[in-house]
Enzyme design. Sequence first.
Site, PDB file in Angstrom:
ATOM      1  N   ASP A  67      19.180  44.585-135.637  1.00  0.00           N
ATOM      2  CA  ASP A  67      19.842  43.383-134.888  1.00  0.00           C
ATOM      3  C   ASP A  67      19.212  42.105-133.709  1.00  0.00           C
ATOM      4  O   ASP A  67      18.119  42.662-133.961  1.00  0.00           O
ATOM      5  CB  ASP A  67      20.855  43.607-133.636  1.00  0.00           C
ATOM      6  CG  ASP A  67      21.472  43.002-132.945  1.00  0.00           C
ATOM      7  OD1 ASP A  67      22.064  41.876-133.605  1.00  0.00           O
ATOM      8  OD2 ASP A  67      21.886  43.098-131.716  1.00  0.00           O
ATOM      9  N   ASP A 122      20.033  39.575-131.878  1.00  0.00           N
ATOM     10  CA  ASP A 122      20.632  39.188-129.965  1.00  0.00           C
ATOM     11  C   ASP A 122      20.812  40.852-129.303  1.00  0.00           C
ATOM     12  O   ASP A 122      21.452  41.530-129.771  1.00  0.00           O
ATOM     13  CB  ASP A 122      21.674  38.511-130.447  1.00  0.00           C
ATOM     14  CG  ASP A 122      21.829  37.071-130.784  1.00  0.00           C
ATOM     15  OD1 ASP A 122      21.315  35.907-130.050  1.00  0.00           O
ATOM     16  OD2 ASP A 122      22.212  36.852-131.320  1.00  0.00           O
ATOM     17  N   ASP A 154      21.839  47.020-130.512  1.00  0.00           N
ATOM     18  CA  ASP A 154      22.042  46.819-128.691  1.00  0.00           C
ATOM     19  C   ASP A 154      23.582  47.388-128.416  1.00  0.00           C
ATOM     20  O   ASP A 154      24.016  47.896-127.494  1.00  0.00           O
ATOM     21  CB  ASP A 154      21.570  46.368-127.993  1.00  0.00           C
ATOM     22  CG  ASP A 154      22.160  44.530-127.793  1.00  0.00           C
ATOM     23  OD1 ASP A 154      22.901  43.845-127.718  1.00  0.00           O
ATOM     24  OD2 ASP A 154      22.408  43.839-129.588  1.00  0.00           O
TER      25      ASP A 154
END
Length: 218
Positions: A15, A17, A170
């Site tokens: 991922d 961001d 995250d």
Amino acid sequence: MNRPPRVGPAAVVFDLDGTLVDTMTIAPTVYADTIRALGGPDVSPATVVATWHIGATPVVLAHFLQRPVTAPDIECFHRHFEAVVADVRPFPGVLDLADELHRAGCRLGIFTAAPRRSTALVLAHTGLDRLFPVVVCGDEVPAPKPAPDGLWLACRRLGVDVAETAYVGDAAVDLACAEAAGALAVHARWCDTSPASDVPAVAHRPAQVLDLLAVTTG
């Protein structure tokens, strides 16, 4: 110079961001500022974060504006983003992690919900563009995370089986996406906003990903 044989997954997809780059205090504010500038409600960055899993940027903006999104609306978003992109930095240790994975023979990719235009800006500004040859963005797939479409596409472009791939993210939707796709989910907990999870592979700093994936760089 001969590269040592690979140990670990064939590919690692990340991922963006909150995983590779520290934008979780920047991007939500860009959305909130854009929504207000376009006559929408005064939403908080936290409200944006709780909602932006619903789809790509036009979908998120339309949700808050309660109307169809136009091309000038999207330009407004990008103007706000471009004004702050210089503040975006990779998390400490991320560049070293990518270099180590490359040395170990792992193919590297990114699957992000962010649109192509802002993603390209971030990658160029941070130097990550040289490390990730395959990048799939949220405006290039039919369904947002946790749907597996984007991760499957990244694996196809990398030329690897998704079962031999780890997806590092995250957020809960990242981990659910990995599970839906059939990849190994690795929870990146080095971002302050990352919630707890029950996946077995949890990294509290980027270097721990190497140990979790049993990657040997030789």
